[in-house]
Design a protein around this motif. Structure first.
Motif, PDB file in Angstrom:
ATOM      1  N   PHE A 381       0.828  -1.229   0.025  1.00 50.77           N
ATOM      2  CA  PHE A 381       0.044  -0.029   0.054  1.00 50.77           C
ATOM      3  C   PHE A 381       0.901   1.279  -0.152  1.00 50.77           C
ATOM      4  O   PHE A 381       0.379   2.170  -0.582  1.00 50.77           O
ATOM      5  N   VAL A 382       1.821   1.276   0.670  1.00 50.00           N
ATOM      6  CA  VAL A 382       2.736   2.420   0.787  1.00 50.00           C
ATOM      7  C   VAL A 382       3.395   2.782  -0.589  1.00 50.00           C
ATOM      8  O   VAL A 382       3.341   4.151  -0.950  1.00 50.00           O
ATOM      9  N   ILE A 383       3.931   1.825  -1.471  1.00 47.92           N
ATOM     10  CA  ILE A 383       4.638   2.146  -2.526  1.00 47.92           C
ATOM     11  C   ILE A 383       3.905   2.962  -3.441  1.00 47.92           C
ATOM     12  O   ILE A 383       4.230   3.920  -3.943  1.00 47.92           O
ATOM     13  N   PRO A 384       2.512   2.127  -3.790  1.00 48.71           N
ATOM     14  CA  PRO A 384       1.648   2.829  -4.724  1.00 48.71           C
ATOM     15  C   PRO A 384       1.222   4.191  -4.508  1.00 48.71           C
ATOM     16  O   PRO A 384       1.242   5.127  -5.211  1.00 48.71           O
ATOM     17  N   PHE A 385       1.036   4.302  -3.214  1.00 48.66           N
ATOM     18  CA  PHE A 385       0.721   5.833  -2.444  1.00 48.66           C
ATOM     19  C   PHE A 385       1.618   6.880  -3.043  1.00 48.66           C
ATOM     20  O   PHE A 385       1.498   7.807  -3.462  1.00 48.66           O
ATOM     21  N   TYR A 386       3.091   6.348  -2.653  1.00 45.93           N
ATOM     22  CA  TYR A 386       4.061   7.297  -2.594  1.00 45.93           C
ATOM     23  C   TYR A 386       4.374   7.859  -4.062  1.00 45.93           C
ATOM     24  O   TYR A 386       4.869   8.916  -4.506  1.00 45.93           O
ATOM     25  N   ILE A 387       4.191   6.672  -5.144  1.00 48.20           N
ATOM     26  CA  ILE A 387       4.443   6.814  -6.451  1.00 48.20           C
ATOM     27  C   ILE A 387       3.368   7.838  -7.034  1.00 48.20           C
ATOM     28  O   ILE A 387       3.880   8.886  -7.538  1.00 48.20           O
ATOM     29  N   LEU A 388       2.143   7.991  -6.843  1.00 47.56           N
ATOM     30  CA  LEU A 388       1.340   8.855  -7.306  1.00 47.56           C
ATOM     31  C   LEU A 388       1.325  10.015  -6.665  1.00 47.56           C
ATOM     32  O   LEU A 388       1.068  11.101  -7.294  1.00 47.56           O
ATOM     33  N   LEU A 389       1.668  10.239  -5.363  1.00 43.61           N
ATOM     34  CA  LEU A 389       1.902  11.301  -4.546  1.00 43.61           C
ATOM     35  C   LEU A 389       2.972  12.310  -5.363  1.00 43.61           C
ATOM     36  O   LEU A 389       2.867  13.610  -5.483  1.00 43.61           O
ATOM     37  N   SER A 390       4.182  11.515  -5.800  1.00 44.56           N
ATOM     38  CA  SER A 390       5.222  12.102  -6.173  1.00 44.56           C
ATOM     39  C   SER A 390       4.884  12.790  -7.568  1.00 44.56           C
ATOM     40  O   SER A 390       5.217  13.768  -8.132  1.00 44.56           O
ATOM     41  N   TYR A 391       4.173  11.955  -8.216  1.00 42.24           N
ATOM     42  CA  TYR A 391       3.676  12.446  -9.654  1.00 42.24           C
ATOM     43  C   TYR A 391       2.736  13.583  -9.373  1.00 42.24           C
ATOM     44  O   TYR A 391       3.136  14.591 -10.286  1.00 42.24           O
ATOM     45  N   ILE A 392       1.957  13.828  -8.701  1.00 40.68           N
ATOM     46  CA  ILE A 392       1.050  14.895  -8.453  1.00 40.68           C
ATOM     47  C   ILE A 392       1.923  16.231  -7.833  1.00 40.68           C
ATOM     48  O   ILE A 392       1.434  17.218  -8.460  1.00 40.68           O
ATOM     49  N   GLU A 393       2.542  15.924  -7.052  1.00 39.67           N
ATOM     50  CA  GLU A 393       3.697  17.108  -6.803  1.00 39.67           C
ATOM     51  C   GLU A 393       4.284  17.557  -7.864  1.00 39.67           C
ATOM     52  O   GLU A 393       4.417  18.835  -8.056  1.00 39.67           O
ATOM     53  N   ASN A 394       5.080  16.697  -8.461  1.00 40.68           N
ATOM     54  CA  ASN A 394       6.144  16.991  -9.428  1.00 40.68           C
ATOM     55  C   ASN A 394       5.556  17.470 -10.713  1.00 40.68           C
ATOM     56  O   ASN A 394       6.130  18.348 -11.602  1.00 40.68           O
ATOM     57  N   SER A 395       4.468  16.989 -11.314  1.00 42.12           N
ATOM     58  CA  SER A 395       3.419  17.490 -12.247  1.00 42.12           C
ATOM     59  C   SER A 395       3.024  18.818 -12.205  1.00 42.12           C
ATOM     60  O   SER A 395       2.737  19.618 -13.199  1.00 42.12           O
ATOM     61  N   GLY A 396       2.786  19.467 -10.922  1.00 43.00           N
ATOM     62  CA  GLY A 396       2.137  20.662 -10.721  1.00 43.00           C
ATOM     63  C   GLY A 396       0.473  20.612 -10.311  1.00 43.00           C
ATOM     64  O   GLY A 396       0.015  21.679 -10.251  1.00 43.00           O
ATOM     65  N   LEU A 397       0.030  19.500 -10.246  1.00 44.19           N
ATOM     66  CA  LEU A 397      -1.398  19.128 -10.020  1.00 44.19           C
ATOM     67  C   LEU A 397      -1.686  19.739  -8.408  1.00 44.19           C
ATOM     68  O   LEU A 397      -2.724  20.211  -8.014  1.00 44.19           O
ATOM     69  N   LEU A 398      -0.849  19.406  -7.834  1.00 46.81           N
ATOM     70  CA  LEU A 398      -0.921  19.749  -6.360  1.00 46.81           C
ATOM     71  C   LEU A 398      -1.086  21.194  -6.207  1.00 46.81           C
ATOM     72  O   LEU A 398      -2.095  21.632  -5.333  1.00 46.81           O
ATOM     73  N   THR A 399      -0.476  22.010  -6.946  1.00 44.79           N
ATOM     74  CA  THR A 399      -0.601  23.535  -6.751  1.00 44.79           C
ATOM     75  C   THR A 399      -2.117  23.990  -7.239  1.00 44.79           C
ATOM     76  O   THR A 399      -2.786  24.582  -6.598  1.00 44.79           O
ATOM     77  N   ARG A 400      -2.506  23.046  -8.106  1.00 48.17           N
ATOM     78  CA  ARG A 400      -3.653  23.558  -8.726  1.00 48.17           C
ATOM     79  C   ARG A 400      -4.990  23.103  -7.590  1.00 48.17           C
ATOM     80  O   ARG A 400      -5.714  23.864  -7.374  1.00 48.17           O
ATOM     81  N   VAL A 401      -4.630  21.984  -7.058  1.00 52.20           N
ATOM     82  CA  VAL A 401      -5.750  21.344  -5.893  1.00 52.20           C
ATOM     83  C   VAL A 401      -5.571  22.387  -4.605  1.00 52.20           C
ATOM     84  O   VAL A 401      -6.536  22.778  -4.244  1.00 52.20           O
ATOM     85  N   ALA A 402      -4.328  22.877  -4.477  1.00 44.63           N
ATOM     86  CA  ALA A 402      -4.293  23.780  -3.424  1.00 44.63           C
ATOM     87  C   ALA A 402      -5.152  25.199  -3.574  1.00 44.63           C
ATOM     88  O   ALA A 402      -5.691  25.630  -2.941  1.00 44.63           O
ATOM     89  N   PHE A 403      -4.927  25.558  -4.775  1.00 41.31           N
ATOM     90  CA  PHE A 403      -5.607  26.679  -5.108  1.00 41.31           C
ATOM     91  C   PHE A 403      -7.165  26.756  -5.024  1.00 41.31           C
ATOM     92  O   PHE A 403      -7.905  27.582  -4.582  1.00 41.31           O
ATOM     93  N   MET A 404      -7.530  25.459  -5.725  1.00 40.76           N
ATOM     94  CA  MET A 404      -8.876  25.479  -5.681  1.00 40.76           C
ATOM     95  C   MET A 404      -9.598  25.033  -4.292  1.00 40.76           C
ATOM     96  O   MET A 404     -10.822  25.425  -3.965  1.00 40.76           O
TER      97      MET A 404
END
Length: 667
Positions: A381-404
């Motif tokens: 469970f930990v590895i899949p979570f961290y893989i997708l979290l890293s993608y969301i952070e580095n792609s810029g999606l996390l910034t958009r979510v924070a804004f919304m």
């Protein structure tokens, strides 16, 4: 009128530099290079490429809160690289700004590399001018030239170099382009000690007032470690930290600076700090206009996607999908991997201590059982979570979510940027609470830390997934996460009433969307996973063995009986649940670890579906682990940490008891 250097001809400023600062080479020695610039300009990418370190590269503002240091050798020269926090000015509004300016002023690195984002050159030059005001040895790195070209910008770095009077190097750091030349320029500046004495000259009344105050400070013999010109500007800006330092040495300087600032304000009819900022922006705009041209504007793919991602209506759906997708991805893939690993480890079955002997029981049920629990219940469970979290952070999606999510966060006294440490709390509460330093006030940091303690970290996630997702259903596990969000909102509202105040507005960098490299994702995932594995597996093995020892010695029974009114009477759990809750205070994984030690990996032999859900709910909400409590005490004091822990504990038992009685009628 602001006096501006020409972008075509050699400026007077450059002529002054060549005459005032002889280029005297010094012998090769260790050189310290500081990387400074705005957030998301690529400083950490440059740092990683040069040092080969494992510094995490994230695509959201304020990622680098503390100093990151690395070394490497180039042509026999040992270089120390310091990655300073990403900031926008040298004010004292945040810890990052104070850290950066204090380091540059007092540690005096041989050269500062100012990293700019070429796609927003004018905005980044505002900070460049402040570095020049400090009179530090400077090299300007215009990074992300590829993105600038995609936006139709053509930057003439030679003209920019003439305008600034310092070396300018274009780079695409993510691909390593231009980094060798950047290092060579930095070494050259460091060895010649080429320092700009009068880096930025403003026009009209502003320059006259700055020079008057600078001369007064010189006559007073003032030495704060900064150049007196920079100190004069900060006094006119009414910088509280500089005011305090100057006042302790010369009250006359404060009185004179106040008089000059009022004089400026009468002329311009606006606050003096705003006047200085306007001068910088005008100069940055003129320099950028002279050094870059733009083709006919064509919206980039990132800008087209942003019309959906930050749309006033659709943006909420996309943000919810990102968060929901992260959880579902973790549940579905984690459950699939867990089934495969569990099948492979099916040979493990606990033994009876009375039949096999206490030593065998401790080693097999305890030590090896702890290892099996870690392999089957954590890794999947930990590895899949961290893989997708890293993608969301580095792609810029996390910034958009924070804004919304800003409007939602405002309802609990925070702004969207607080969502960043909150989401990090789903990994581990300790670094998440530490990352609240990106927030502006102690009140906001405390409110964010309070919310983080209710977020299910990886240890709590392990409990939820291992108890509910595996033995009940994935959808009940997802329901617990939804309930947790509701509880965070309710508790946040209560905390806001206890700590009333006005939340600051959201100001954050909206970086262009990009596909992060696979190597970055894997490196970041491994850095996060390995720390958990290195800690959890030894703890699981040793802790499980210790629990088996206590079980064999008969120490656990009296503890269970003492807590039975709470665990059995109110929470409707088995009598041994009291022990689980006690050991879980040390680390939340101990709840699962102890349970496995008691009954083996087939937990359905000991718990009903309702008990699985209630135990997971309690484990998700009740008192934080000792490491989280420790950082709460360090950051906010014993009283605040005690109140937060008590709130977690009371909430867990109230919600858990209600859920137990309601679910007993449903399941």
């Amino acid at each position: 009128m602001v006096k501006l250097p020409e972008c075509i001809e050699k400026s007077e400023y450059e002529k002054n530099i060549s005459s005032q600062t002889p280029e005297v080479k010094i012998e090769p020695a260790d050189i310290t290079i500081a990387l400074a610039g705005n957030a998301n300009v690529g400083k950490s990418v440059i740092f990683n490429n040069l040092t080969g370190s494992e510094q995490v590269v994230g695509n959201w503002p304020g990622k680098t809160v503390d100093l990151a240091e690395g070394t490497f050798h180039y042509n026999g020269q040992k270089l120390h690289i310091i990655d300073l926090p990403g900031i926008y000015s040298f004010s004292t509004f945040s810890m990052e700004e104070i850290v950066s300016r204090e380091y540059i002023a007092h540690e005096k690195p041989e050269v500062v590399i100012n990293v700019l984002d070429g796609s927003v050159l004018e905005r980044n030059l505002f900070f460049t001018l402040q570095l020049m005001e400090m009179g530090v040895p400077l090299v300007v790195c215009v990074n992300q030239m590829d993105i600038a070209r995609q936006k139709g910008f053509h930057i003439d770095t030679e003209k920019l170099e003439k305008a600034l009077g310092v070396p300018v190097v274009p780079t695409v750091a993510i691909h390593g382009e231009g980094l060798q030349k950047l290092v060579e320029k930095a070494i050259d500046v460091a060895q010649t000690r080429k320092v700009v004495e009068v880096p930025v000259e403003y026009g009209g009344e502003v320059e006259r007032v700055v020079k008057q105050l600078e001369e007064f400070l010189d006559n007073e013999g003032l030495d704060l470690g900064y150049s007196n010109r920079w100190v004069a500007i900060k006094l006119l800006e009414n910088d509280p930290e500089i005011n305090k330092q100057v006042e302790s040495i010369s009250e006359r300087a404060i009185q004179y600076s106040t008089y000059l600032a009022l004089e400026l304000e009468k002329i311009h009819d606006e606050p003096s700090f705003s006047i200085i900022a306007s001068e910088r922006y005008a100069l940055a705009s003129r320099i950028a206009a002279g050094a870059q041209k733009q083709d006919k504007y064509k919206p980039t793919l990132s800008e087209k996607l942003d019309k959906i991602l930050i749309h006033p209506l659709f943006g909420y759906f996309t943000s919810a999908l990102v968060i929901l997708g992260l959880l579902i991805w973790t549940f579905v893939l984690g459950n699939f991997l867990s089934e495969i690993i569990t099948e492979a480890m099916s040979f493990f079955q606990p033994v009876d201590a009375a039949l096999s002997g206490p030593v065998i029981a401790v080693l097999w049920n305890g030590a090896f059982g702890g290892f099996v629990a870690g392999v089957t219940l954590i890794v999947p469970f930990v590895i899949p979570f961290y893989i997708l979290l890293s993608y969301i952070e580095n792609s810029g999606l996390l910034t958009r979510v924070a804004f919304m999510m800003d409007s939602f966060m405002q309802k609990i006294g925070l702004h969207g940027k607080a969502l960043i440490p909150l989401i990090l709390g789903y990994g581990c509460s300790v670094p998440a609470i530490d990352s609240t330093k990106i927030l502006e006030t102690r009140r906001e940091r405390l409110l964010a830390a309070f919310a983080i303690t209710f977020a299910p970290c990886s240890a709590r996630t392990i409990i939820i997934l291992s108890l509910v997702a595996i033995f009940v259903s994935i959808w009940w596990a997802l329901a617990l996460y939804v309930l947790d969000i509701i509880i965070i909102f309710i508790m946040g509202k209560l905390a806001l009433k206890a700590m009333p105040g006005e939340a600051t507005g959201l100001i954050m960098e909206m970086h262009a969307l990009r596909l992060p490299s696979t190597s970055t994702i894997l490196k970041q995932t491994w850095n996060r996973t390995k720390s958990l594995i290195y800690l959890v597996f030894p703890v699981f093995i040793a802790g499980s063995a210790l629990i088996q020892v206590l079980y064999v010695l008969g120490i656990l029974g009296p503890i269970s009986n003492f807590m039975a009114p709470l665990t059995v009477g109110w929470l409707l759990l088995p009598s041994f649940a009291g022990i689980l809750l006690i050991v879980g205070v040390v680390r939340k994984e101990f709840v699962l670890l102890t349970l496995v030690s008691f009954v083996g990996t087939d937990l359905s032999l000991a718990l009903t579906p309702v008990q699985f859900i209630v135990l997971a709910l309690i484990g998700m909400l009740y008192i934080p682990c000792l490491s989280t409590i420790s950082i709460l005490i360090r950051e906010f004091g014993l009283k605040a940490a005690s109140v937060i822990s008590a709130a977690n504990l009371i909430t867990a038992f109230i919600v858990g008891g209600i859920a137990a009685h309601l679910l007993s009628f449903i399941l």
